[in-house]
Write an enzyme that holds these catalytic residues in place. Structure first.
Site, PDB file in Angstrom:
ATOM      1  N   ASP A 135       0.857  -1.183   0.000  1.00  0.00           N
ATOM      2  CA  ASP A 135       0.000   0.000   0.000  1.00  0.00           C
ATOM      3  C   ASP A 135       0.897   1.239   0.000  1.00  0.00           C
ATOM      4  O   ASP A 135       1.944   1.219   0.639  1.00  0.00           O
ATOM      5  CB  ASP A 135      -0.797  -0.028   1.304  1.00  0.00           C
ATOM      6  CG  ASP A 135      -2.196   0.507   1.187  1.00  0.00           C
ATOM      7  OD1 ASP A 135      -2.722   0.517   0.077  1.00  0.00           O
ATOM      8  OD2 ASP A 135      -2.750   0.902   2.226  1.00  0.00           O
ATOM      9  N   TYR A 159       2.313   4.816   1.271  1.00  0.00           N
ATOM     10  CA  TYR A 159       2.300   5.502   2.566  1.00  0.00           C
ATOM     11  C   TYR A 159       1.093   6.439   2.616  1.00  0.00           C
ATOM     12  O   TYR A 159       0.757   7.072   1.623  1.00  0.00           O
ATOM     13  CB  TYR A 159       3.583   6.314   2.753  1.00  0.00           C
ATOM     14  CG  TYR A 159       4.846   5.480   2.828  1.00  0.00           C
ATOM     15  CD1 TYR A 159       5.014   4.528   3.827  1.00  0.00           C
ATOM     16  CD2 TYR A 159       5.880   5.680   1.931  1.00  0.00           C
ATOM     17  CE1 TYR A 159       6.181   3.765   3.914  1.00  0.00           C
ATOM     18  CE2 TYR A 159       7.057   4.931   2.004  1.00  0.00           C
ATOM     19  CZ  TYR A 159       7.196   3.982   3.003  1.00  0.00           C
ATOM     20  OH  TYR A 159       8.360   3.237   3.081  1.00  0.00           O
ATOM     21  N   PHE A 194       8.101   1.467  -0.770  1.00  0.00           N
ATOM     22  CA  PHE A 194       9.071   1.694   0.311  1.00  0.00           C
ATOM     23  C   PHE A 194       9.805   3.038   0.218  1.00  0.00           C
ATOM     24  O   PHE A 194      10.495   3.435   1.148  1.00  0.00           O
ATOM     25  CB  PHE A 194      10.096   0.550   0.412  1.00  0.00           C
ATOM     26  CG  PHE A 194       9.489  -0.764   0.782  1.00  0.00           C
ATOM     27  CD1 PHE A 194       9.120  -1.041   2.102  1.00  0.00           C
ATOM     28  CD2 PHE A 194       9.250  -1.740  -0.170  1.00  0.00           C
ATOM     29  CE1 PHE A 194       8.551  -2.254   2.450  1.00  0.00           C
ATOM     30  CE2 PHE A 194       8.667  -2.962   0.168  1.00  0.00           C
ATOM     31  CZ  PHE A 194       8.318  -3.216   1.481  1.00  0.00           C
ATOM     32  N   HIS A 197       8.588  -9.553   6.438  1.00  0.00           N
ATOM     33  CA  HIS A 197       8.470  -8.145   6.059  1.00  0.00           C
ATOM     34  C   HIS A 197       9.462  -7.312   6.885  1.00  0.00           C
ATOM     35  O   HIS A 197       9.713  -7.623   8.053  1.00  0.00           O
ATOM     36  CB  HIS A 197       7.036  -7.662   6.314  1.00  0.00           C
ATOM     37  CG  HIS A 197       6.720  -6.364   5.665  1.00  0.00           C
ATOM     38  ND1 HIS A 197       7.051  -5.142   6.219  1.00  0.00           N
ATOM     39  CD2 HIS A 197       6.116  -6.078   4.482  1.00  0.00           C
ATOM     40  CE1 HIS A 197       6.667  -4.170   5.415  1.00  0.00           C
ATOM     41  NE2 HIS A 197       6.090  -4.706   4.355  1.00  0.00           N
TER      42      HIS A 197
END
Length: 223
Positions: free
Chosen positions: A66, A68, A79, A188
């Site tokens: 998703d 930020y 990221f 993760h």
């Protein structure tokens, strides 16, 4: 919706833009705009991953979930955050692993555009989000779109490294032909799970070793 992406992607994905799920995405975003909802990233950056990394140059795929959802962070690359924005915790852990794995100094910037320019597709499974509401656009059709993107990469290319971090990303393994691509899985990098197998995974050196074996230029991981 204005689909701003590099020409080789537009060619490969042309049939996807005609699908019902893409119409559903467009309609939903128009509705959000009419309600004055704040959506991240801004419209010109929704397809930034496809703009920065041409289809012909994809060597590595790093799959995020998703964008930020806080102000100023999302830039259409998984990221990554723009210059001047403090790297979020997951990215800090990615940097810590890079430091352990290949000795890379911890960078001050969280902007991963340099990775993208080298053939690292920084793809989120969902390409938009409502401000301060994580996963708010996870059911509007983006998953169908990005699942098909992954299938197209798998079918049309060979010897791509897929980095699947966390359970969500690892569910996408079924979309990838493991007989002609390299799939690397780990926990993760989130602070909640990084100690369960992300730290020590050595994915960055493993990626470069594989690329070198396939006579491809390795990635310079310093952003």
């Amino acid at each position: 919706m204005d689909v701003k992406m590099e020409a080789s992607w537009k060619k490969e994905l042309a049939t996807l833009f005609d699908q019902p799920y893409f119409s559903k995405i467009t309609a939903h975003l128009k509705t959000e705009k009419a309600l004055n909802s704040i959506i991240y990233p801004k419209g010109t950056l929704i397809f930034n991953a496809f703009e920065q990394t041409p289809f012909d140059q994809v060597k590595v795929v790093i799959l995020g979930q998703d964008p930020y959802h806080n102000p100023g962070q999302a830039m259409g690359l998984s990221f990554s955050v723009p210059d001047g924005v403090k790297p979020p915790p997951s990215l800090i852990n990615i940097y810590k692993e890079l430091n352990k794995d290949i000795g890379m100094p911890i960078p001050s910037t969280g902007n991963l555009t340099k990775w993208a320019k080298q053939g690292v597709l920084l793809l989120n499974a969902v390409l938009t989000v409502r401000a301060n509401e994580p996963a708010s656009h996870s059911k509007i059709g983006w998953m169908e779109f990005t699942d098909n993107v992954i299938k197209i990469i798998s079918n049309q290319k060979k010897e791509v490294v897929f980095l699947l971090w966390g359970n969500f990303a690892q569910q996408k393994k079924v979309l990838i032909d493991a007989t002609k691509h390299k799939i690397l899985k780990a926990a993760h990098p989130s602070p909640l799970s990084a100690h369960n197998g992300f730290f020590g995974c050595k994915h960055f050196s493993s990626t470069n070793l594989y690329l070198t074996e396939k006579n491809k230029n390795p990635i310079d991981w310093m952003p």
